[in-house]
Enzyme design. Structure first.
Site, PDB file in Angstrom:
ATOM      1  N   LYS A  40       0.895  -1.160   0.000  1.00  9.75           N
ATOM      2  CA  LYS A  40       0.000   0.000   0.000  1.00  9.75           C
ATOM      3  C   LYS A  40       0.928   1.204   0.000  1.00  9.75           C
ATOM      4  CE  LYS A  40      -4.214   1.474   2.288  1.00  9.75           C
ATOM      5  NZ  LYS A  40      -5.062   1.451   1.072  1.00  9.75           N
TER       6      LYS A  40
HETATM    7  C1  LIG Z   1      -6.397  -0.258  -4.130  1.00  7.88           C
HETATM    8  C2  LIG Z   1      -7.111  -0.767  -2.910  1.00  7.88           C
HETATM    9  N1  LIG Z   1      -7.676  -2.001  -2.978  1.00  7.88           N
HETATM   10  C3  LIG Z   1      -8.339  -2.528  -1.904  1.00  7.88           C
HETATM   11  C4  LIG Z   1      -8.473  -1.795  -0.738  1.00  7.88           C
HETATM   12  C5  LIG Z   1      -9.197  -2.461   0.424  1.00  7.88           C
HETATM   13  O1  LIG Z   1      -8.238  -2.814   1.407  1.00  7.88           O
HETATM   14  P1  LIG Z   1      -8.675  -2.901   2.936  1.00  7.88           P
HETATM   15  O2  LIG Z   1      -8.918  -1.498   3.408  1.00  7.88           O
HETATM   16  O3  LIG Z   1      -7.501  -3.527   3.635  1.00  7.88           O
HETATM   17  O4  LIG Z   1      -9.895  -3.745   2.997  1.00  7.88           O
HETATM   18  C6  LIG Z   1      -7.915  -0.503  -0.620  1.00  7.88           C
HETATM   19  C7  LIG Z   1      -8.067   0.277   0.657  1.00  7.88           C
HETATM   20  N2  LIG Z   1      -8.283   1.670   0.407  1.00  7.88           N
HETATM   21  C8  LIG Z   1      -7.978   2.524   1.523  1.00  7.88           C
HETATM   22  C9  LIG Z   1      -7.659   3.911   1.072  1.00  7.88           C
HETATM   23  C10 LIG Z   1      -8.822   4.829   0.842  1.00  7.88           C
HETATM   24  C11 LIG Z   1      -8.333   6.257   0.579  1.00  7.88           C
HETATM   25  O5  LIG Z   1      -9.101   7.023  -0.005  1.00  7.88           O
HETATM   26  O6  LIG Z   1      -7.207   6.579   0.977  1.00  7.88           O
HETATM   27  C12 LIG Z   1      -9.058   2.433   2.605  1.00  7.88           C
HETATM   28  O7  LIG Z   1     -10.120   1.848   2.339  1.00  7.88           O
HETATM   29  O8  LIG Z   1      -8.786   2.921   3.727  1.00  7.88           O
HETATM   30  C13 LIG Z   1      -7.210   0.007  -1.715  1.00  7.88           C
HETATM   31  O9  LIG Z   1      -6.628   1.240  -1.675  1.00  7.88           O
END
Ligand SMILES: Cc1[nH+]cc(COP(=O)(O)O)c(CN[C@@H](CCC(=O)O)C(=O)O)c1O
Length: 304
Positions: A158
């Site tokens: 991330k």
């Molecule tokens: C590309 C991506 N894919 C899947 C997810 C889901 O991952 P998880 O949160 O572990 O279930 C997130 C989280 N996106 C984060 C960033 C949002 C933002 O605007 O910054 C979030 O959901 O916190 C992503 O950024």
């Protein structure tokens, strides 16, 4: 975001929100190499609790390892930092942003490896894709931007710079009046949303892309457990955009997005164009878990 009351954890100290700044020659500001997490705290019957805190901190350290960044704090210190910012900002619920970045010691491609800064902020953040979308479903457009090739950017990290791809996709969809973008991988199969994992349901069975090009989502992992509790079958497979067109239900998952139903993709209604019944049950079970109403998952809720 800069003009608020409160405190931010910055390199081990709590600093006044408005003073949590960095120099304009900060390496990450110029080159985008940083790692971060999105974490949520929820108000539970036992008090404010951070959901799957350890899993998020573990992923932050995996992201740092992937990009070759040495974090100057331990997992325990960062877990405590996250609890502290929720408590010290008086939040009953909210969104947390741990982030590690390279400082201003030097510019040039080679990063200042010894100048790693870490912050943790927390603030109130409601329905990421809108309260109406949580109930009625959102409108989504397949992006003209592909999700990263797995050997161009590191999709399991991330990492800050990865989100240029997400921003380009989201802004293109928003400019065309949609709520979110669905990105395909470089082979044309469904990958994920700009900030979410993707699921669809057909004939009572659940499908989701495998993790090849997606972020290993913690909400995705939670939903796998919910689906198992519901006695439903889930398959990780390559999904084409037209399979989504003829799906009965679809939804996004993410810490920020939680469980957000998708009612339309590329002007095709998904099912009857409303939040589907299985999606609604998954969403309700998710909120029961994160808000501390499901004792089976109490271990995922870390009181602050
Ligand atoms: C590309 C991506 N894919 C899947 C997810 C889901 O991952 P998880 O949160 O572990 O279930 C997130 C989280 N996106 C984060 C960033 C949002 C933002 O605007 O910054 C979030 O959901 O916190 C992503 O950024």
């Amino acid at each position: 975001m800069s003009d608020r009351d409160g405190v931010i954890w910055y390199d081990g100290k709590l600093v006044p929100w408005r003073e949590a700044t960095t120099h304009v020659l900060t390496h990450t500001l110029h080159y985008g190499m940083g790692v971060f997490e999105g974490v949520r705290a929820y108000d539970t019957p036992k008090g404010p609790a951070i959901f799957r805190l350890q899993d998020h901190t573990d992923r932050l350290f995996r992201s740092a390892k992937i990009v070759g960044m040495d974090l100057p704090f331990s997992k325990e210190e960062l877990n405590e930092a996250q609890r502290t910012v929720v408590r010290e900002n008086g939040l009953k619920s909210g969104y947390l942003r741990p982030m590690a970045f390279y400082g201003p010691e030097k510019l040039g491609i080679a990063p200042p490896k010894k100048d790693v800064r870490v912050i943790v902020a927390a603030w109130p953040w409601g329905a990421y894709l809108g309260a109406e979308g949580m109930e009625k479903g959102i409108r989504v457009k397949t992006s003209s931007f592909n999700r990263h090739h797995v050997n161009i950017t590191m999709c399991k990290a991330k990492a800050n710079g990865n989100y240029m791809n997400s921003i380009m996709a989201h802004e293109e969809a928003a400019a065309d009046g949609y709520d979110e973008a669905l990105l395909l991988d470089v082979d044309g199969y469904v990958a994920e949303g700009s900030g979410e994992n993707f699921f669809m349901i057909r004939n009572g069975k659940v499908y989701t892309p495998d993790l090849t090009v997606c972020l290993d989502g913690i909400t995705r992992n939670t939903v796998f457990q919910i689906i198992k509790d519901m006695g439903l079958e889930i398959t990780e497979k390559r999904i084409t955009r037209d399979e989504v067109y003829v799906a009965d239900e679809a939804f996004f998952t993410g810490t920020a997005a939680e469980v957000t139903p998708i009612r339309e993709l590329d002007r095709r209604s998904i099912g009857t164009g409303v939040r589907g019944p299985i999606t609604a049950e998954i969403q309700q079970r998710y909120f029961d878990i994160v808000q501390g109403r499901n004792e089976k998952y109490a271990g995922w809720c870390t009181l602050v």
